[in-house]
Design an enzyme around this catalytic site. Structure first.
Site, PDB file in Angstrom:
ATOM      1  N   ASP A   1       0.810  10.330   3.881  1.00 33.66           N
ATOM      2  CA  ASP A   1       1.388  11.172   4.911  1.00 33.66           C
ATOM      3  C   ASP A   1       0.314  12.078   5.479  1.00 33.66           C
ATOM      4  O   ASP A   1      -0.017  13.110   4.912  1.00 33.66           O
ATOM      5  CB  ASP A   1       2.537  11.990   4.312  1.00 33.66           C
ATOM      6  CG  ASP A   1       3.577  12.303   5.350  1.00 33.66           C
ATOM      7  OD1 ASP A   1       3.438  11.804   6.477  1.00 33.66           O
ATOM      8  OD2 ASP A   1       4.515  13.046   5.042  1.00 33.66           O
TER       9      ASP A   1
ATOM     10  N   GLU B   1       0.857  -1.203   0.000  1.00 33.56           N
ATOM     11  CA  GLU B   1       0.000   0.000   0.000  1.00 33.56           C
ATOM     12  C   GLU B   1       0.880   1.235   0.000  1.00 33.56           C
ATOM     13  O   GLU B   1       2.008   1.200   0.491  1.00 33.56           O
ATOM     14  CB  GLU B   1      -0.812   0.072   1.305  1.00 33.56           C
ATOM     15  CG  GLU B   1      -1.911  -0.911   1.469  1.00 33.56           C
ATOM     16  CD  GLU B   1      -2.241  -1.078   2.948  1.00 33.56           C
ATOM     17  OE1 GLU B   1      -3.246  -0.531   3.382  1.00 33.56           O
ATOM     18  OE2 GLU B   1      -1.464  -1.738   3.654  1.00 33.56           O
TER      19      GLU B   1
ATOM     20  N   TYR C   1      -6.357   1.370   6.562  1.00 39.47           N
ATOM     21  CA  TYR C   1      -5.340   0.331   6.374  1.00 39.47           C
ATOM     22  C   TYR C   1      -5.295  -0.615   7.570  1.00 39.47           C
ATOM     23  O   TYR C   1      -4.240  -1.127   7.901  1.00 39.47           O
ATOM     24  CB  TYR C   1      -3.962   0.936   6.117  1.00 39.47           C
ATOM     25  CG  TYR C   1      -3.581   2.048   7.065  1.00 39.47           C
ATOM     26  CD1 TYR C   1      -3.350   1.786   8.406  1.00 39.47           C
ATOM     27  CD2 TYR C   1      -3.483   3.361   6.609  1.00 39.47           C
ATOM     28  CE1 TYR C   1      -3.020   2.799   9.275  1.00 39.47           C
ATOM     29  CE2 TYR C   1      -3.154   4.386   7.477  1.00 39.47           C
ATOM     30  CZ  TYR C   1      -2.923   4.096   8.820  1.00 39.47           C
ATOM     31  OH  TYR C   1      -2.605   5.100   9.682  1.00 39.47           O
TER      32      TYR C   1
ATOM     33  N   CYS D   1      17.092  49.637  -8.622  1.00 42.89           N
ATOM     34  CA  CYS D   1      17.135  48.394  -9.396  1.00 42.89           C
ATOM     35  C   CYS D   1      18.565  47.866  -9.503  1.00 42.89           C
ATOM     36  O   CYS D   1      19.472  48.611  -9.876  1.00 42.89           O
ATOM     37  CB  CYS D   1      16.551  48.666 -10.778  1.00 42.89           C
ATOM     38  SG  CYS D   1      16.772  47.297 -11.906  1.00 42.89           S
TER      39      CYS D   1
ATOM     40  N   LYS E   1       2.190   4.687   1.496  1.00 44.44           N
ATOM     41  CA  LYS E   1       2.238   5.221   2.859  1.00 44.44           C
ATOM     42  C   LYS E   1       1.804   6.683   2.779  1.00 44.44           C
ATOM     43  O   LYS E   1       2.566   7.553   2.364  1.00 44.44           O
ATOM     44  CB  LYS E   1       3.646   5.102   3.440  1.00 44.44           C
ATOM     45  CG  LYS E   1       3.712   5.551   4.880  1.00 44.44           C
ATOM     46  CD  LYS E   1       5.046   5.155   5.511  1.00 44.44           C
ATOM     47  CE  LYS E   1       5.090   5.488   6.987  1.00 44.44           C
ATOM     48  NZ  LYS E   1       5.004   6.896   7.283  1.00 44.44           N
TER      49      LYS E   1
ATOM     50  N   LYS F   1      10.711   3.807   3.052  1.00 44.00           N
ATOM     51  CA  LYS F   1      10.590   5.257   2.916  1.00 44.00           C
ATOM     52  C   LYS F   1      11.252   5.764   1.640  1.00 44.00           C
ATOM     53  O   LYS F   1      12.373   5.372   1.329  1.00 44.00           O
ATOM     54  CB  LYS F   1      11.264   5.925   4.118  1.00 44.00           C
ATOM     55  CG  LYS F   1      10.514   5.707   5.407  1.00 44.00           C
ATOM     56  CD  LYS F   1       9.687   6.934   5.722  1.00 44.00           C
ATOM     57  CE  LYS F   1       9.181   6.878   7.126  1.00 44.00           C
ATOM     58  NZ  LYS F   1       9.309   8.097   7.849  1.00 44.00           N
TER      59      LYS F   1
ATOM     60  N   CYS G   1      19.519  48.362 -13.464  1.00 47.18           N
ATOM     61  CA  CYS G   1      19.651  49.651 -14.141  1.00 47.18           C
ATOM     62  C   CYS G   1      19.759  50.840 -13.194  1.00 47.18           C
ATOM     63  O   CYS G   1      19.976  51.962 -13.623  1.00 47.18           O
ATOM     64  CB  CYS G   1      18.468  49.865 -15.087  1.00 47.18           C
ATOM     65  SG  CYS G   1      16.934  50.221 -14.217  1.00 47.18           S
TER      66      CYS G   1
ATOM     67  N   CYS H   1      10.663  47.859 -10.691  1.00 49.18           N
ATOM     68  CA  CYS H   1      11.671  48.817 -11.135  1.00 49.18           C
ATOM     69  C   CYS H   1      10.964  49.723 -12.135  1.00 49.18           C
ATOM     70  O   CYS H   1      10.298  49.244 -13.053  1.00 49.18           O
ATOM     71  CB  CYS H   1      12.811  48.063 -11.809  1.00 49.18           C
ATOM     72  SG  CYS H   1      13.737  49.074 -12.970  1.00 49.18           S
TER      73      CYS H   1
ATOM     74  N   CYS I   1      15.618  49.678 -18.578  1.00 51.06           N
ATOM     75  CA  CYS I   1      16.258  48.694 -17.690  1.00 51.06           C
ATOM     76  C   CYS I   1      16.643  47.484 -18.540  1.00 51.06           C
ATOM     77  O   CYS I   1      15.788  46.862 -19.177  1.00 51.06           O
ATOM     78  CB  CYS I   1      15.286  48.291 -16.583  1.00 51.06           C
ATOM     79  SG  CYS I   1      15.867  46.898 -15.605  1.00 51.06           S
TER      80      CYS I   1
HETATM   81  P1  NAD Z   1       5.704   6.682  10.511  1.00 51.15           P
HETATM   82  O1  NAD Z   1       4.964   7.859  10.034  1.00 51.15           O
HETATM   83  O2  NAD Z   1       7.023   6.483   9.936  1.00 51.15           O
HETATM   84  O3  NAD Z   1       4.847   5.365  10.269  1.00 51.15           O
HETATM   85  C1  NAD Z   1       3.682   4.988  10.976  1.00 51.15           C
HETATM   86  C2  NAD Z   1       2.481   5.684  10.486  1.00 51.15           C
HETATM   87  O4  NAD Z   1       2.340   5.543   9.096  1.00 51.15           O
HETATM   88  C3  NAD Z   1       1.191   5.144  11.006  1.00 51.15           C
HETATM   89  O5  NAD Z   1       0.913   5.607  12.277  1.00 51.15           O
HETATM   90  C4  NAD Z   1       0.208   5.649  10.020  1.00 51.15           C
HETATM   91  O6  NAD Z   1      -0.234   6.905  10.420  1.00 51.15           O
HETATM   92  C5  NAD Z   1       1.003   5.827   8.766  1.00 51.15           C
HETATM   93  N1  NAD Z   1       0.587   5.008   7.630  1.00 51.15           N
HETATM   94  C6  NAD Z   1       0.377   5.510   6.382  1.00 51.15           C
HETATM   95  N2  NAD Z   1       0.010   4.562   5.548  1.00 51.15           N
HETATM   96  C7  NAD Z   1      -0.040   3.404   6.235  1.00 51.15           C
HETATM   97  C8  NAD Z   1      -0.378   2.063   5.899  1.00 51.15           C
HETATM   98  N3  NAD Z   1      -0.713   1.737   4.659  1.00 51.15           N
HETATM   99  N4  NAD Z   1      -0.317   1.144   6.856  1.00 51.15           N
HETATM  100  C9  NAD Z   1       0.036   1.485   8.118  1.00 51.15           C
HETATM  101  N5  NAD Z   1       0.367   2.726   8.499  1.00 51.15           N
HETATM  102  C10 NAD Z   1       0.328   3.678   7.575  1.00 51.15           C
HETATM  103  O7  NAD Z   1       5.855   6.680  12.054  1.00 51.15           O
HETATM  104  P2  NAD Z   1       5.311   7.660  13.133  1.00 51.15           P
HETATM  105  O8  NAD Z   1       5.665   7.012  14.415  1.00 51.15           O
HETATM  106  O9  NAD Z   1       3.899   8.045  12.888  1.00 51.15           O
HETATM  107  O10 NAD Z   1       6.128   8.940  12.952  1.00 51.15           O
HETATM  108  C11 NAD Z   1       7.470   8.949  12.755  1.00 51.15           C
HETATM  109  C12 NAD Z   1       7.701   9.772  11.544  1.00 51.15           C
HETATM  110  O11 NAD Z   1       7.326  11.089  11.845  1.00 51.15           O
HETATM  111  C13 NAD Z   1       9.120   9.759  11.149  1.00 51.15           C
HETATM  112  O12 NAD Z   1       9.236   9.543   9.778  1.00 51.15           O
HETATM  113  C14 NAD Z   1       9.607  11.143  11.474  1.00 51.15           C
HETATM  114  O13 NAD Z   1      10.403  11.638  10.447  1.00 51.15           O
HETATM  115  C15 NAD Z   1       8.367  11.948  11.609  1.00 51.15           C
HETATM  116  N6  NAD Z   1       8.573  12.883  12.725  1.00 51.15           N
HETATM  117  C16 NAD Z   1       9.085  14.066  12.414  1.00 51.15           C
HETATM  118  C17 NAD Z   1       9.345  14.987  13.412  1.00 51.15           C
HETATM  119  C18 NAD Z   1       9.892  16.322  13.043  1.00 51.15           C
HETATM  120  O14 NAD Z   1      10.203  17.093  13.942  1.00 51.15           O
HETATM  121  N7  NAD Z   1      10.034  16.638  11.790  1.00 51.15           N
HETATM  122  C19 NAD Z   1       9.078  14.672  14.733  1.00 51.15           C
HETATM  123  C20 NAD Z   1       8.538  13.412  15.014  1.00 51.15           C
HETATM  124  C21 NAD Z   1       8.296  12.504  13.999  1.00 51.15           C
END
Ligand code: NAD
Length: 786
Positions: free
Chosen positions: A124, A120, A232, A414, A122, A320, A417, A444, A450
Site C-alpha cells: 500500500d 505477490e 511488480y 479528578c 499488494k 483485498k 477523587c 490529578c 485518589c
Molecule cells: P488499487 O490500489 O486497489 O490497486 C491498484 C494499485 O495497486 C496499483 O496501481 C499499484 O499501485 C498497487 N499495487 C500494489 N502491489 C501491486 C502488485 N503486486 N501488482 C500490481 N499492482 C500493485 O487501485 P487504485 O486505483 O490505485 O486505487 C483504488 C484504491 O484506492 C481503492 O482501494 C480505494 O479504496 C482507494 N481510494 C481511497 C479513497 C479515499 O478517499 N479513501 C479515494 C480513492 C481511492
C-alpha cells in the site's frame, strides 16, 4: 427510492471529490472501505443501467487529474488499476474468466484446465514508473490519471533501493520499470514522530506518508523519509526479454531492481487461495503494510490475449484483505486516571467491526492529541487497527460533523477523587538556561488519596517484577481500596486475617497464604523496592541502575538530580522525577512506614557501584553544570588546570584566561559570580564526596565488576533458573542483558529451543554457552545458583 440516475450522479460527484483528495492531495477524508462501498454502489447501479455509463465515470478511470506543480509525463503504456476480489469465490470466478478466454474449450472441460499464476503482496503505497535508458535512471513518474503522470525524478532518486544504474548487462536499451514506493511500519512511526516534533501534519497511514513524501516538491524531504521501492511490472520496453511474468521479475532482480521476497509461482487457482490464507496470517507480522495480495496470469502471451477493460487488466486481480480502518461515531470521551495520576482521554465509540474485531474504545493519548485531531464529541471518526496495538483514532471526517458536536474538555477536577487536575510542566535545561513549557499530560494531584491512583499503585507494588506478592489480584485490590482497608502500600502489611477472609473469593487457606506472601515480601532487593515505589519514568532497568550504582536507599533518596545524571541512561528529566518523588512528604511518609512499622528490610549492598564511583571526573562535572559556551573540551581544560572545584569557583578571570579563550573564560567567571550557581556546584561536589567518590584525574571507567562493559543475550528456555533470575545474576556481575544479538554481543546463553538468535550468534562467531556451562561460569564468579 431515489431514481438510479440521480444517485449515480451523486455518487460520481462524491467519488470524484474523494479521488482528488486521495490521489492529488494525498489527504483522504474517509477510509478506503467507505470509498470502496460508494464505488461498489456506483458499479452496481451502472451494471443495472448500462446506458448511463459515461467515460468520465470513476468506474471507468484511474486516479485523478495531476498536480500542476510538477511537469507532466505521458505514459506510452497506460498505468492501470486492478480489479478487486473480496471473497475467495470471486477468485474462482476470475480464474474461470481467464480459462474461458485462453483455452476456449466446451464448458464441461474447463474444470480440468489449470492456469499458472504469480502471487505477490499488494503493497500500500504509491505506484511509480522508472524509465531506464541504456541502463541509467532517467525519469521517475507517478501514475497520475493513468495516461499522464507527474515527473518526480528528483524524488525517486532519493529512494535508496532504486538503482540509479542497472547492474549486470543484457537489459533492453529502453526499459520502464513499474512498482510501488512504500514506507515500512517503523519508518512510518518515525516520520510521524518527526512531524509532531516539528509541529507539522501527521500522516493518517503509511500509504499517505509514502505518497505524500514522493509527491513533495522538495526532494530533500523525500530523502529523509526512509522510503522503499518494490517492482511488480514493466511499461514500455525496446524489446521483450521474458515469456513469463515470473521470469521477467527474475531478470529485473538480476539487474538490481528490488522485487518482493514474497513472490511465489503457483500452478492453479487453488495455489492462489492457499497464498491468500498464508499471507493473511503473516500480514500483521510483516514489516510493511499490505492491503491484499495480487494474482497475475504468468504467461505473457496469455496476458496479451486477455487484454484490458476500462481501468484494469483482465489478467490480474487484487484480493483485498479486511480493512484496518473503519468509520464510526465518537459517542463520548471519558477520562481515566493512571498510576502516576495522568488523566488520559479515552474515546468511547459506537461499536464497529474492524478486520474481524469489534472496537468500542480507543486511546486518545493526551489532550494535545485531541487538539491535533480537532476532535469533537459526536464526530464521525476514522479508527485504525495496526498490528496488535490498541485501536487509534486517526482522523475526523470534517464534512460529517453534526451541528450538535461538542468540544472535548479536560475536567478541572479528578473524575475519581475530585482533587484538582493540573497540567504538567516540561522543564528543559541547556547551557545554563531553564525553559518551562506546558506538557501534554494532565495530572490529578490527589496521589494515593485518589482511589484510581491508589489502586494502580498497589497493583504495581504487588506485581511480579516488583514485590511479587502472589494471591493479590486486581479485583481484590479494588475491593481493599473501595472498602478503605488500605490507603497506601504500607497498609498491606497491617492487614488482619479477619479482614482478608471477609473479602470476595477468600477462604481459610487462601487468606493464610496471602498473609504469608505479604510477610515474605519484607526482604526485597533494593532494586525491586525502588521499582515497586512506582516513581514516574522509573522502570525496572532504571531501578536496577539506581540500586547498583548508589547501593543504598538513603543515597537514592538524597541524590541531587545532577548526581543522578552520572548514572547510565538517566537523563535530567528522569533525574528530576526521581528527586521530586523523594522530596514529596507523602511519599516520605509511606517509605518511612514501610521501613519502620512494617519492618521491611532491604537487601542492599551498601557499596557504591564501581562503575559509578569511577565516573566522577571534575571535567565531567563542570560539563554537567551547563555553563554557557563551555563544552566537554573546555570543561576538561579547566579541570586539568585547577584540580579542584573550589579553585575553579575562586579563580579570577586572568587565571582562567590562560586556559580558555576570552569568551569562554568570561562565561565561566560570570557563571560562578552568581552565588546560587557556585553553591549548587559545591553542593553537588559535596554530595559526591559524601557518597565516597573522589575526582578521577582521567575520565576512565574502572572495570569494577567482572562483566562491566559486556553485553549478554539469553535465548531459548532455561531449566535451572528463570530468564529473569539469569538476567539479574548477569546484571549483578555488571553485564548488560540485551534482547537482540549483534556483533557487539559478548556472549549468548542458549537453552533448548533457541532459534534465530542462536543462528545469528553462530554466524557472527560469538561465544555461546549452554545452560550447564553458564551455571558453571556463574559458580566460578562466586554467584550462587539454585
Ligand atoms: P488499487 O490500489 O486497489 O490497486 C491498484 C494499485 O495497486 C496499483 O496501481 C499499484 O499501485 C498497487 N499495487 C500494489 N502491489 C501491486 C502488485 N503486486 N501488482 C500490481 N499492482 C500493485 O487501485 P487504485 O486505483 O490505485 O486505487 C483504488 C484504491 O484506492 C481503492 O482501494 C480505494 O479504496 C482507494 N481510494 C481511497 C479513497 C479515499 O478517499 N479513501 C479515494 C480513492 C481511492
Amino acid at each position: 427510492m431515489k431514481a438510479a440516475e440521480t444517485r449515480i450522479l451523486e455518487l460520481r460527484a462524491e467519488l470524484d471529490q474523494h479521488n482528488y483528495r486521495y490521489h492529488v492531495l494525498d489527504e483522504p477524508s474517509i477510509p478506503d472501505v467507505e470509498y470502496d462501498r460508494l464505488f461498489h454502489e456506483l458499479k452496481a447501479l451502472e451494471a443495472e443501467n448500462p446506458h448511463l455509463v459515461t467515460p468520465d465515470s470513476p468506474t471507468q478511470r484511474v486516479g485523478s487529474a495531476v498536480l500542476t506543480a510538477f511537469s507532466k509525463v505521458k505514459h506510452e503504456v497506460p498505468m492501470l488499476s486492478l480489479g478487486n476480489a473480496f471473497e475467495e469465490a470471486a477468485l474462482y470466478e476470475f480464474n474461470q474468466r481467464v480459462v474461458q478466454t485462453i483455452s476456449p474449450l466446451p464448458n464441461d472441460l474447463f474444470s480440468g484446465v489449470n492456469v499458472e499464476y504469480t502471487c505477490e503482496p499488494k503493497l500500500d503505497g504509491l505506484a511509480v514508473s522508472l524509465l531506464y535508458v541504456d541502463g541509467r535512471l532517467t525519469r521517475g513518474a507517478t501514475r497520475g490519471n493513468g495516461t499522464v503522470g507527474e515527473d518526480i525524478t528528483e524524488n525517486v532518486r532519493t529512494v535508496r533501493n532504486i538503482p540509479l544504474r542497472l547492474m549486470d548487462g543484457g537489459w533492453p536499451s529502453v526499459l520502464e520499470v513499474r512498482g510501488e514506493v512504500f514506507i515500512e511500519k517503523a519508518g512510518f512511526e518515525r516520520v510521524n514522530a518527526h512531524q509532531i516534533e516539528i509541529g507539522e501534519k501527521v500522516f493518517a497511514n503509511p500509504r499517505n506518508a509514502a505518497a505524500g513524501s514522493m509527491r513533495q516538491l522538495d526532494s530533500k524531504i523525500s530523502g529523509r523519509r526512509s522510503l522503499k521501492f518494490c517492482s511488480y511490472g514493466i511499461g514500455q520496453v525496446q524489446r521483450d526479454f521474458a515469456d513469463t511474468y515470473y521470469g521477467m521479475l527474475q531478470k529485473l532482480k538480476k539487474w538490481g531492481v528490488p522485487i518482493s521476497n514474497k513472490l511465489r509461482l503457483v500452478s492453479d487457482v487453488e495455489g492462489c487461495i492457499a497464498y491468500c490464507r498464508d499471507m493473511s496470517e503473516q500480514r500483521l507480522d510483516l514489516p510493511y503494510e499490505i492491503d491484499g495480495v495480487v494474482f497475475k496470469v504468468n504467461n505473457i502471451a496469455s496476458q496479451r490475449e486477455l487484454g484490458f477493460r476500462a481501468r484494469e487488466p483482465r489478467w490480474a486481480i487484487a484480493y483485498k484483505f479486511p480493512a484496518m480502518e473503519e468509520l464510526t461515531e465518537l459517542l463520548d470521551v471519558e477520562f481515566q486516571v493512571g498510576r502516576t495520576g495522568a488523566v488520559t482521554p479515552v474515546a468511547r465509540l459506537k461499536p464497529v467491526k474492524v478486520a474481524g474485531v469489534t472496537v468500542a474504545n480507543a486511546t486518545l493519548h493526551n489532550m494535545d492529541e485531541v487538539a491535533r485531531l480537532g476532535l469533537m464529541i459526536g464526530d464521525t471518526v476514522i479508527i485504525r487497527r495496526a498490528g496488535d496495538v490498541i485501536p487509534q483514532v486517526v482522523q475526523v471526517v470534517q464534512e460529517r460533523r453534526p451541528t450538535h458536536a461538542r468540544a472535548v474538555e479536560i475536567p478541572q477536577t479528578c473524575p475519581v477523587c475530585g482533587s484538582q487536575v493540573e497540567r504538567t510542566q516540561l522543564i528543559k535545561r541547556s547551557k545554563g538556561k531553564e525553559t518551562i513549557s506546558e506538557g501534554a499530560v494532565y495530572r490529578c494531584v490527589g496521589r494515593l488519596a485518589c482511589g484510581a491512583q491508589l489502586k494502580q499503585a498497589i497493583i504495581h507494588y504487588v506485581s511480579r517484577r516488583a514485590m511479587d506478592i502472589e494471591g493479590l489480584g486486581d479485583k481484590t485490590i479494588e475491593q481493599l481500596v473501595d472498602e478503605k482497608l488500605i490507603g497506601s502500600p504500607a497498609d498491606l502489611y497491617k492487614l488482619k486475617y479477619e479482614q482478608i477472609i471477609d473479602l470476595e473469593g477468600f477462604a481459610e487457606i487462601s487468606s493464610k497464604k496471602l498473609l504469608k506472601a505479604i510477610d515474605d515480601s519484607k526482604q526485597p532487593t533494593l532494586a525491586r523496592f525502588i521499582y515497586a515505589l512506582g516513581i514516574p519514568d522509573v522502570g525496572e532497568e532504571t531501578a536496577k541502575v539506581l540500586a547498583r550504582s548508589l547501593g543504598s536507599l538513603d543515597r537514592v533518596i538524597v541524590a541531587l538530580p545532577e548526581v543522578l545524571t552520572y548514572l547510565p541512561d538517566v537523563g535530567l528529566e528522569v533525574a528530576h522525577e526521581i528527586h521530586s518523588f523523594f522530596e514529596d512528604e507523602h511519599n516520605q511518609n509511606v517509605i518511612g512506614a514501610l521501613l519502620g512499622e512494617c519492618q521491611m528490610e532491604l537487601q542492599d549492598t551498601g557499596d557504591l557501584g564501581a562503575e559509578f564511583a569511577a565516573s566522577a571526573t571534575l571535567g565531567g562535572m563542570l560539563d554537567k553544570l551547563n555553563i554557557p559556551s563551555v563544552g566537554p573540551g573546555a570543561a576538561q581544560k579547566l579541570a586539568d588546570k585547577f584540580g579542584t572545584l573550589e579553585a575553579v569557583v575562586k579563580a579570577d578571570w586572568l587565571d582562567m584566561r590562560q586556559t580558555l579563550p576570552e569568551k569562554q573564560a568570561q562565561a565561566v567567571r560570570a557563571f560562578f559570580d552568581v552565588a546560587e550557581h557556585a553553591q549548587r556546584a559545591l553542593a553537588i561536589e559535596q554530595q559526591l564526596k559524601d557518597f565516597g567518590m573522589h575526582w578521577q584525574s582521567e575520565k576512565k571507567v574502572v572495570e569494577g565488576l567482572p562483566l562491566a562493559g559486556q553485553t549478554w543475550v539469553l535465548t531459548g528456555s532455561l531449566e535451572l533458573m528463570s530468564r529473569d533470575v539469569a538476567k539479574e545474576k548477569l546484571e549483578g556481575l555488571g553485564a548488560k542483558v540485551s534482547g537482540s544479538v549483534s556483533a557487539k554481543t559478548h556472549t549468548v546463553v542458549a537453552g533448548p529451543g533457541a532459534g534465530s538468535k542462536l543462528t545469528k550468534a553462530n554466524e557472527l562467531g560469538l561465544k555461546v554457552l549452554d545452560e550447564e556451562a553458564f551455571v558453571g561460569f556463574l559458580k566460578q564468579q562466586g554467584v550462587e545458583v539454585g
